[in-house]
Design a protein around this motif. Structure first.
Motif, PDB file in Angstrom:
ATOM      1  N   UNK A 118       0.836  -1.209   0.000  1.00 59.17           N
ATOM      2  CA  UNK A 118       0.000   0.000   0.000  1.00 59.17           C
ATOM      3  C   UNK A 118       0.868   1.255   0.000  1.00 59.17           C
ATOM      4  N   UNK A 119       1.927   1.252   0.797  1.00 59.76           N
ATOM      5  CA  UNK A 119       2.832   2.389   0.833  1.00 59.76           C
ATOM      6  C   UNK A 119       3.563   2.589  -0.480  1.00 59.76           C
ATOM      7  N   UNK A 120       3.883   1.493  -1.161  1.00 60.24           N
ATOM      8  CA  UNK A 120       4.566   1.597  -2.455  1.00 60.24           C
ATOM      9  C   UNK A 120       3.655   2.250  -3.492  1.00 60.24           C
ATOM     10  N   UNK A 121       2.366   1.898  -3.484  1.00 62.35           N
ATOM     11  CA  UNK A 121       1.431   2.564  -4.402  1.00 62.35           C
ATOM     12  C   UNK A 121       1.320   4.048  -4.077  1.00 62.35           C
ATOM     13  N   UNK A 146       0.110  12.117  15.334  1.00 64.46           N
ATOM     14  CA  UNK A 146       0.663  10.964  16.044  1.00 64.46           C
ATOM     15  C   UNK A 146       1.996  10.572  15.431  1.00 64.46           C
ATOM     16  N   UNK A 147       2.926  10.146  16.267  1.00 66.69           N
ATOM     17  CA  UNK A 147       4.140   9.536  15.741  1.00 66.69           C
ATOM     18  C   UNK A 147       3.775   8.144  15.219  1.00 66.69           C
ATOM     19  N   UNK A 148       4.666   7.551  14.437  1.00 66.31           N
ATOM     20  CA  UNK A 148       4.386   6.200  13.937  1.00 66.31           C
ATOM     21  C   UNK A 148       4.254   5.210  15.082  1.00 66.31           C
ATOM     22  N   UNK A 149       5.026   5.406  16.141  1.00 62.33           N
ATOM     23  CA  UNK A 149       4.913   4.511  17.302  1.00 62.33           C
ATOM     24  C   UNK A 149       3.524   4.647  17.932  1.00 62.33           C
ATOM     25  N   UNK A 150       3.065   5.890  18.101  1.00 65.63           N
ATOM     26  CA  UNK A 150       1.735   6.107  18.678  1.00 65.63           C
ATOM     27  C   UNK A 150       0.648   5.581  17.755  1.00 65.63           C
ATOM     28  N   UNK A 151       0.836   5.776  16.455  1.00 64.02           N
ATOM     29  CA  UNK A 151      -0.136   5.308  15.478  1.00 64.02           C
ATOM     30  C   UNK A 151      -0.263   3.794  15.539  1.00 64.02           C
ATOM     31  N   UNK A 152       0.858   3.105  15.622  1.00 66.64           N
ATOM     32  CA  UNK A 152       0.855   1.643  15.677  1.00 66.64           C
ATOM     33  C   UNK A 152       0.217   1.140  16.973  1.00 66.64           C
ATOM     34  N   UNK A 153       0.436   1.876  18.074  1.00 69.29           N
ATOM     35  CA  UNK A 153      -0.116   1.449  19.357  1.00 69.29           C
ATOM     36  C   UNK A 153      -1.612   1.725  19.458  1.00 69.29           C
ATOM     37  N   UNK A 176       4.234   1.261   9.869  1.00 67.67           N
ATOM     38  CA  UNK A 176       5.655   1.487   9.582  1.00 67.67           C
ATOM     39  C   UNK A 176       6.004   1.044   8.165  1.00 67.67           C
ATOM     40  N   UNK A 177       5.536  -0.139   7.767  1.00 69.01           N
ATOM     41  CA  UNK A 177       5.860  -0.594   6.415  1.00 69.01           C
ATOM     42  C   UNK A 177       5.119   0.233   5.367  1.00 69.01           C
ATOM     43  N   UNK A 178       3.968   0.787   5.738  1.00 75.02           N
ATOM     44  CA  UNK A 178       3.254   1.716   4.843  1.00 75.02           C
ATOM     45  C   UNK A 178       4.042   3.011   4.691  1.00 75.02           C
ATOM     46  N   UNK A 213       7.329   5.731   1.256  1.00 76.97           N
ATOM     47  CA  UNK A 213       6.989   7.122   0.945  1.00 76.97           C
ATOM     48  C   UNK A 213       7.885   8.132   1.653  1.00 76.97           C
ATOM     49  N   UNK A 214       8.764   7.624   2.530  1.00 78.55           N
ATOM     50  CA  UNK A 214       9.583   8.534   3.315  1.00 78.55           C
ATOM     51  C   UNK A 214       8.848   9.127   4.492  1.00 78.55           C
ATOM     52  N   UNK A 215       7.632   8.667   4.734  1.00 77.51           N
ATOM     53  CA  UNK A 215       6.842   9.198   5.853  1.00 77.51           C
ATOM     54  C   UNK A 215       7.458   8.785   7.193  1.00 77.51           C
ATOM     55  N   UNK A 216       8.260   7.724   7.189  1.00 78.60           N
ATOM     56  CA  UNK A 216       8.901   7.271   8.425  1.00 78.60           C
ATOM     57  C   UNK A 216       9.907   8.295   8.956  1.00 78.60           C
TER      58      UNK A 216
END
Length: 339
Positions: free
Chosen positions: A141-144, A248-255, A263-265, A269-272
């Protein structure tokens, strides 16, 4: 309709009627579009655009037409002239002129495009087909999203409304091929009809792509879209939620929103690399994440393939172009001829 860029200016300056501007006028106003039979204080829009509206027809390959459409068409014509001139001068091999001319020629080689069929899209479709887990799904999904071709939601870099000195990543609800949730959830006859045509469209593009069971995949996509539509906010609710986006940070988003591998999304895209992700409709994304493990992985893969094929259809062979136009053009907007 032609929205005049001088609408407010004319309202301030016009007293009764304006017949014709002097020949040496350089203001940029177009008095030939004015309708002097209408008083500006009664109907300013009709006064400034009346003659243009009466004389202009919407072309068959458009569903709307106006000044900005005319500017776009002029720019496209000018660009085409520049490219064709560059190609005619036999530019130096490896130069930007040669690369642009060759790229344009390859796109315009319709017989070759038709002969290739789905082949140009095959590498990404194979990548999607190789998905074996929800983590893989996030990466695909992130690659698209990185390609700008069928990602699940609109992701943009914008100025932080709370701090104009920094940029943030902003994500907007989406995930469905059709514009609003009513297309999936309403039982009014026109929406029921559109859903049936959407199913036929999906079956067609999957058949053209060589899928083993196009009808099953089409049903899977419509099922995912319908589930996502139930998570979407209405336009009014969406505008209200967007007034206070949740960062939200990616950690907060995942939690807080488990189920989807954020994270893999984010990585393709460089969103990480962003400090935070601003969600304009947090409840939608929570619902989306919860649906990922709840729905069959094969349906999610078909969903990604449908999004990618829809994005790529204008650049593939004629059957793909026609299928996309028949549904999104003719059925959804009433457009009678393709661009």
């Amino acid at each position: 309709m032609k929205p005049s860029s001088a609408l407010l200016l004319v309202g301030l300056l016009a007293v009764a009627t304006i017949r014709e501007a002097p020949p040496d006028t350089t203001s940029g106003l177009d008095p030939t579009s004015f309708d002097a039979s209408v008083r500006p204080q009664d109907d300013l829009y009709r006064f400034t655009n009346g003659r243009w509206l009466a004389a202009t027809e919407i072309p068959s390959d458009r569903v709307a037409y106006g000044a900005f459409t005319e500017l776009t068409e002029k720019a496209e014509t000018d660009l085409r002239g520049i490219i064709e001139e560059a190609a005619a001068t036999r530019p130096r091999r490896g130069s930007p002129r040669q690369q642009i001319a060759d790229f344009y020629a390859s796109v315009m080689d319709e017989s070759r495009v038709d002969a290739l069929g789905v082949t140009p899209a095959a590498p990404v479709l194979t990548r999607i087909e190789a998905v074996q887990s929800t983590s893989d799904l996030g990466g695909a999904a992130g690659y698209l999203g990185y390609l700008g071709a069928g990602g699940p939601f609109a992701t943009n870099v914008v100025t932080d409304a709370a701090d104009a000195s920094r940029l943030i990543v902003q994500v907007t609800q989406g995930g469905t091929l059709l514009a609003t949730r009513d297309y999936y959830l309403s039982e009014e006859p026109q929406f029921v009809t559109i859903r049936a045509k959407c199913l036929a469209y999906l079956t067609t593009i999957f058949r053209l792509a060589g899928k083993e069971d196009p009808a099953r995949d089409a049903r899977g996509v419509l099922g995912v879209d319908t589930a996502l539509a139930r998570c979407q906010l209405s336009p009014i609710e969406s505008r209200e939620a967007a007034r206070a986006p949740q960062g939200l940070t990616l950690r907060e988003l995942s939690a807080k929103m488990p189920g989807f591998d954020w994270r893999t999304w984010a990585r393709p895209q460089g969103v990480d690399k962003a400090a935070a992700v601003a969600l304009l409709q947090p409840s939608f994304f929570a619902g989306f994440a919860a649906l990922v493990p709840a729905l069959p992985l094969e349906d999610w893969k078909a969903w990604l393939s449908a999004r990618y094929l829809t994005a790529m259809a204008p650049y593939l062979s004629k059957p793909f172009v026609d299928a996309r136009f028949d549904f999104f053009g003719r059925d959804l907007t009433g457009q009678t001829a393709p661009r």
